[in-house]
Design a protein around this motif. Structure first.
Motif, PDB file in Angstrom:
ATOM      1  N   HIS A  32      11.055   8.752   1.408  1.00  0.00           N
ATOM      2  CA  HIS A  32      10.141   7.638   1.136  1.00  0.00           C
ATOM      3  C   HIS A  32       8.845   8.163   0.513  1.00  0.00           C
ATOM      4  O   HIS A  32       8.278   9.144   0.973  1.00  0.00           O
ATOM      5  CB  HIS A  32       9.786   6.894   2.421  1.00  0.00           C
ATOM      6  N   TYR A  39      10.013  -2.386   1.972  1.00  0.00           N
ATOM      7  CA  TYR A  39      11.317  -1.741   2.156  1.00  0.00           C
ATOM      8  C   TYR A  39      12.015  -2.501   3.272  1.00  0.00           C
ATOM      9  O   TYR A  39      11.581  -2.491   4.419  1.00  0.00           O
ATOM     10  CB  TYR A  39      11.134  -0.272   2.527  1.00  0.00           C
ATOM     11  N   VAL A  59      16.945   3.557  -6.148  1.00  0.00           N
ATOM     12  CA  VAL A  59      16.770   2.457  -5.195  1.00  0.00           C
ATOM     13  C   VAL A  59      17.310   1.188  -5.825  1.00  0.00           C
ATOM     14  O   VAL A  59      17.531   1.120  -7.034  1.00  0.00           O
ATOM     15  CB  VAL A  59      15.285   2.259  -4.790  1.00  0.00           C
ATOM     16  N   LYS A  61      16.299  -2.788  -6.174  1.00  0.00           N
ATOM     17  CA  LYS A  61      15.247  -3.780  -5.988  1.00  0.00           C
ATOM     18  C   LYS A  61      15.842  -5.174  -6.146  1.00  0.00           C
ATOM     19  O   LYS A  61      16.691  -5.405  -6.995  1.00  0.00           O
ATOM     20  CB  LYS A  61      14.122  -3.580  -6.998  1.00  0.00           C
ATOM     21  N   ILE A  85      12.627  -3.458  -1.927  1.00  0.00           N
ATOM     22  CA  ILE A  85      13.680  -2.449  -2.017  1.00  0.00           C
ATOM     23  C   ILE A  85      14.539  -2.594  -0.773  1.00  0.00           C
ATOM     24  O   ILE A  85      14.014  -2.678   0.341  1.00  0.00           O
ATOM     25  CB  ILE A  85      13.080  -1.027  -2.112  1.00  0.00           C
ATOM     26  N   SER A  87      17.466  -1.300   1.877  1.00  0.00           N
ATOM     27  CA  SER A  87      18.188  -0.140   2.410  1.00  0.00           C
ATOM     28  C   SER A  87      19.679  -0.463   2.417  1.00  0.00           C
ATOM     29  O   SER A  87      20.089  -1.608   2.192  1.00  0.00           O
ATOM     30  CB  SER A  87      17.717   0.177   3.830  1.00  0.00           C
TER      31      SER A  87
END
Length: 192
Positions: A32, A39, A59, A61, A85, A87
């Motif tokens: 990060h 996030y 990443v 988005k 973003i 996970s």
């Protein structure tokens, strides 16, 4: 006033409601970069926002969609109007047919999946494609997005009205109220 029981309802596959279903991408905490972009992970609080990062590479988005937690707080569903973003612990559910209000309506229904899944039985891509939800339909049997929008707008207005009535009754003279404990009519400003 619109009522849920006045409507016909029907089952739909998630994939038919959300043509764009995609899991976020793994990003270890050690990778990060501090920043300002939310996030979103599988947290059950703060709309799933786990941190604010500045990563741009490797990443995924998203914006204007729902997130569904695959693991952790499995089934938690949140609407996001802002860019974020994701996970790999959440899946983005997106449809150009939906707006803020219809997303909020559907989010409460999708979240019922948390009753079916758990930490030991996570939601994977295969399971998502087999999942169905029940939605109100119009005369042609298609999801009634207009009803969903109007229903949420009515509920939002009711909440705003209750808030206005509450503040009108309980906030006087610059936010102060007379406290029975203080007695003698002294003004107490809340909070201090």
């Amino acid at each position: 006033m619109l009522e849920l029981h006045d409507r016909e309802w029907n089952e739909f596959y998630l994939r038919d409601i959300f043509p764009d279903i995609q899991r976020g991408k793994r990003l270890k905490n050690a990778d990060h970069i501090q920043g300002k972009t939310p996030y979103v992970s599988s947290s059950a609080i703060n709309n799933g926002v786990d941190a604010f990062i500045g990563n741009d590479d490797k990443v995924r988005k998203y914006k204007e969609c729902l997130t569904l937690a695959n693991s952790g707080s499995v089934g938690k569903t949140f609407y996001h109007s802002y860019e974020f973003i994701a996970s790999d612990h959440v899946t983005s559910l997106k449809s150009d047919r939906l707006n803020k209000y219809s997303y909020l309506f559907i989010a409460t229904i999708v979240q019922r999946l948390e009753e079916k899944y758990s930490f030991n039985r996570e939601i994977n891509d295969v399971r998502i494609n087999k999942e169905k939800i029940v939605l109100p339909v119009d005369e042609s049997g298609t999801p009634d997005y207009d009803f969903m929008e109007q229903y949420i707008k009515e509920r939002e207005q009711q909440i705003v009205q209750k808030y206005i009535e509450y503040t009108g009754k309980n906030i006087q003279f610059g936010g102060g109220e007379t406290s029975a404990v203080e007695g003698k009519g002294m003004e107490r400003i809340l909070p201090t």
